[in-house]
Design a protein around this motif. Sequence first.
Motif, PDB file in Angstrom:
ATOM      1  N   VAL A  73     -58.772 -36.931  27.981  1.00 51.64           N
ATOM      2  CA  VAL A  73     -58.631 -35.470  28.039  1.00 51.64           C
ATOM      3  C   VAL A  73     -59.617 -34.947  29.074  1.00 51.64           C
ATOM      4  CG1 VAL A  73     -58.858 -33.334  26.719  1.00 51.64           C
ATOM      5  CG2 VAL A  73     -57.939 -35.376  25.620  1.00 51.64           C
ATOM      6  N   PRO A  74     -59.155 -34.120  30.017  1.00 53.69           N
ATOM      7  CA  PRO A  74     -60.054 -33.606  31.058  1.00 53.69           C
ATOM      8  C   PRO A  74     -61.213 -32.794  30.477  1.00 53.69           C
ATOM      9  CG  PRO A  74     -57.769 -33.109  31.596  1.00 53.69           C
ATOM     10  CD  PRO A  74     -57.779 -33.657  30.218  1.00 53.69           C
ATOM     11  N   LEU A  75     -62.314 -32.772  31.225  1.00 57.89           N
ATOM     12  CA  LEU A  75     -63.517 -32.071  30.794  1.00 57.89           C
ATOM     13  C   LEU A  75     -63.251 -30.585  30.572  1.00 57.89           C
ATOM     14  CD1 LEU A  75     -66.569 -32.011  30.246  1.00 57.89           C
ATOM     15  CD2 LEU A  75     -66.901 -31.700  32.710  1.00 57.89           C
ATOM     16  N   TRP A  76     -62.456 -29.966  31.426  1.00 59.09           N
ATOM     17  CA  TRP A  76     -62.220 -28.528  31.278  1.00 59.09           C
ATOM     18  C   TRP A  76     -61.475 -28.228  29.979  1.00 59.09           C
ATOM     19  CZ3 TRP A  76     -57.517 -26.134  30.883  1.00 59.09           C
ATOM     20  CH2 TRP A  76     -56.394 -26.841  31.280  1.00 59.09           C
ATOM     21  N   VAL A  77     -60.583 -29.117  29.546  1.00 62.11           N
ATOM     22  CA  VAL A  77     -59.863 -28.924  28.282  1.00 62.11           C
ATOM     23  C   VAL A  77     -60.834 -29.026  27.115  1.00 62.11           C
ATOM     24  CG1 VAL A  77     -58.102 -29.883  26.753  1.00 62.11           C
ATOM     25  CG2 VAL A  77     -57.657 -29.710  29.203  1.00 62.11           C
ATOM     26  N   ARG A  78     -61.708 -30.021  27.147  1.00 62.37           N
ATOM     27  CA  ARG A  78     -62.698 -30.169  26.080  1.00 62.37           C
ATOM     28  C   ARG A  78     -63.640 -28.974  26.045  1.00 62.37           C
ATOM     29  NH1 ARG A  78     -62.985 -35.571  28.439  1.00 62.37           N
ATOM     30  NH2 ARG A  78     -65.023 -34.995  29.272  1.00 62.37           N
ATOM     31  N   GLY A  79     -64.046 -28.485  27.213  1.00 61.92           N
ATOM     32  CA  GLY A  79     -64.932 -27.319  27.277  1.00 61.92           C
ATOM     33  C   GLY A  79     -64.282 -26.062  26.741  1.00 61.92           C
ATOM     34  N   VAL A  80     -63.037 -25.826  27.127  1.00 57.85           N
ATOM     35  CA  VAL A  80     -62.310 -24.650  26.620  1.00 57.85           C
ATOM     36  C   VAL A  80     -62.129 -24.752  25.111  1.00 57.85           C
ATOM     37  CG1 VAL A  80     -60.053 -23.503  26.640  1.00 57.85           C
ATOM     38  CG2 VAL A  80     -61.150 -24.110  28.795  1.00 57.85           C
ATOM     39  N   ALA A  81     -61.850 -25.940  24.616  1.00 57.03           N
ATOM     40  CA  ALA A  81     -61.679 -26.132  23.175  1.00 57.03           C
ATOM     41  C   ALA A  81     -62.969 -25.826  22.418  1.00 57.03           C
ATOM     42  CB  ALA A  81     -61.208 -27.553  22.885  1.00 57.03           C
ATOM     43  N   VAL A  82     -64.108 -26.259  22.951  1.00 57.35           N
ATOM     44  CA  VAL A  82     -65.385 -25.985  22.288  1.00 57.35           C
ATOM     45  C   VAL A  82     -65.691 -24.489  22.312  1.00 57.35           C
ATOM     46  CG1 VAL A  82     -67.878 -26.297  22.463  1.00 57.35           C
ATOM     47  CG2 VAL A  82     -66.375 -28.260  22.627  1.00 57.35           C
ATOM     48  N   LEU A  83     -65.532 -23.853  23.461  1.00 62.63           N
ATOM     49  CA  LEU A  83     -65.801 -22.415  23.558  1.00 62.63           C
ATOM     50  C   LEU A  83     -64.871 -21.616  22.639  1.00 62.63           C
ATOM     51  CD1 LEU A  83     -66.443 -21.996  27.367  1.00 62.63           C
ATOM     52  CD2 LEU A  83     -68.107 -21.945  25.520  1.00 62.63           C
ATOM     53  N   GLY A  84     -63.594 -21.969  22.643  1.00 64.08           N
ATOM     54  CA  GLY A  84     -62.649 -21.294  21.757  1.00 64.08           C
ATOM     55  C   GLY A  84     -62.973 -21.510  20.294  1.00 64.08           C
ATOM     56  N   ALA A  85     -63.378 -22.719  19.958  1.00 62.04           N
ATOM     57  CA  ALA A  85     -63.718 -23.019  18.569  1.00 62.04           C
ATOM     58  C   ALA A  85     -64.940 -22.225  18.120  1.00 62.04           C
ATOM     59  CB  ALA A  85     -63.966 -24.517  18.402  1.00 62.04           C
ATOM     60  N   VAL A  86     -65.932 -22.081  18.988  1.00 64.38           N
ATOM     61  CA  VAL A  86     -67.124 -21.300  18.641  1.00 64.38           C
ATOM     62  C   VAL A  86     -66.742 -19.842  18.418  1.00 64.38           C
ATOM     63  CG1 VAL A  86     -69.309 -20.430  19.552  1.00 64.38           C
ATOM     64  CG2 VAL A  86     -68.768 -22.853  19.727  1.00 64.38           C
ATOM     65  N   LEU A  87     -65.916 -19.289  19.293  1.00 61.61           N
ATOM     66  CA  LEU A  87     -65.480 -17.895  19.133  1.00 61.61           C
ATOM     67  C   LEU A  87     -64.700 -17.697  17.833  1.00 61.61           C
ATOM     68  CD1 LEU A  87     -64.408 -17.050  22.783  1.00 61.61           C
ATOM     69  CD2 LEU A  87     -66.439 -16.253  21.565  1.00 61.61           C
ATOM     70  N   ILE A  88     -63.796 -18.611  17.545  1.00 62.34           N
ATOM     71  CA  ILE A  88     -63.000 -18.506  16.322  1.00 62.34           C
ATOM     72  C   ILE A  88     -63.872 -18.723  15.085  1.00 62.34           C
ATOM     73  CG2 ILE A  88     -61.136 -19.631  15.022  1.00 62.34           C
ATOM     74  CD1 ILE A  88     -59.732 -19.984  17.773  1.00 62.34           C
ATOM     75  N   TYR A  89     -64.834 -19.617  15.179  1.00 60.91           N
ATOM     76  CA  TYR A  89     -65.772 -19.850  14.074  1.00 60.91           C
ATOM     77  C   TYR A  89     -66.479 -18.550  13.694  1.00 60.91           C
ATOM     78  CZ  TYR A  89     -70.124 -21.350  11.842  1.00 60.91           C
ATOM     79  OH  TYR A  89     -71.194 -21.468  11.003  1.00 60.91           O
ATOM     80  N   PHE A  90     -67.007 -17.838  14.679  1.00 58.58           N
ATOM     81  CA  PHE A  90     -67.709 -16.589  14.378  1.00 58.58           C
ATOM     82  C   PHE A  90     -66.746 -15.478  13.979  1.00 58.58           C
ATOM     83  CE2 PHE A  90     -71.160 -18.569  16.881  1.00 58.58           C
ATOM     84  CZ  PHE A  90     -72.121 -18.542  15.885  1.00 58.58           C
ATOM     85  N   ALA A  91     -65.542 -15.473  14.536  1.00 54.66           N
ATOM     86  CA  ALA A  91     -64.556 -14.456  14.172  1.00 54.66           C
ATOM     87  C   ALA A  91     -64.108 -14.613  12.713  1.00 54.66           C
ATOM     88  CB  ALA A  91     -63.351 -14.530  15.102  1.00 54.66           C
ATOM     89  N   TRP A  92     -64.098 -15.839  12.218  1.00 50.05           N
ATOM     90  CA  TRP A  92     -63.700 -16.103  10.831  1.00 50.05           C
ATOM     91  C   TRP A  92     -64.907 -16.184   9.912  1.00 50.05           C
ATOM     92  CZ3 TRP A  92     -58.855 -17.062   8.475  1.00 50.05           C
ATOM     93  CH2 TRP A  92     -57.780 -16.839   9.308  1.00 50.05           C
ATOM     94  N   ARG A  93     -65.986 -15.535  10.258  1.00 46.85           N
ATOM     95  CA  ARG A  93     -67.202 -15.428   9.446  1.00 46.85           C
ATOM     96  C   ARG A  93     -67.818 -16.778   9.090  1.00 46.85           C
ATOM     97  NH1 ARG A  93     -63.820 -11.786   6.260  1.00 46.85           N
ATOM     98  NH2 ARG A  93     -63.904  -9.787   7.298  1.00 46.85           N
ATOM     99  N   GLY A  94     -67.858 -17.670  10.053  1.00 49.91           N
ATOM    100  CA  GLY A  94     -68.567 -18.930   9.858  1.00 49.91           C
ATOM    101  C   GLY A  94     -67.825 -19.982   9.081  1.00 49.91           C
ATOM    102  N   SER A  95     -66.510 -19.982   9.129  1.00 50.99           N
ATOM    103  CA  SER A  95     -65.737 -21.007   8.434  1.00 50.99           C
ATOM    104  C   SER A  95     -65.680 -22.267   9.294  1.00 50.99           C
ATOM    105  CB  SER A  95     -64.323 -20.509   8.138  1.00 50.99           C
ATOM    106  OG  SER A  95     -63.546 -21.559   7.603  1.00 50.99           O
ATOM    107  N   LEU A  96     -66.370 -23.311   8.859  1.00 50.11           N
ATOM    108  CA  LEU A  96     -66.436 -24.546   9.626  1.00 50.11           C
ATOM    109  C   LEU A  96     -65.059 -25.199   9.756  1.00 50.11           C
ATOM    110  CD1 LEU A  96     -68.317 -26.482  11.091  1.00 50.11           C
ATOM    111  CD2 LEU A  96     -68.648 -27.668   8.935  1.00 50.11           C
TER     112      LEU A  96
END
Length: 117
Positions: A73-96
Amino acid sequence: MNPSLQDGYGGYLTLAVLCLFAHEPWRWLGFALGRNLSADGEVFRWVRAVATALVAGLVAKLVFFPAGTLASVPLWVRGVAVLGAVLIYFAWRGSLAVGVGAAAGLIIALELARAVW
């Protein structure tokens, strides 16, 4: 070898008993020592900081030095996935679970989109 260990269940019973004796004393010692510790005290703050640093290091290793199939998997895909996951994590009030699921979903969606392009 002892014939009772070869009946199909003796080995499992032996393993369970050994694990019980290896685990339980430490569990009770932790209970006895930690009974009077404050969850907001210095010790727990330090443990939380170390645990957070370990998780951050593991995530960084998975993003920058992946192994197995994730390495394709390309680095940019992994990076976007991590950034998106962090944003969604905080948007859902810290649901791991939601954050981890979002990262997996984003990697799958981006890889499928890349395959179509």
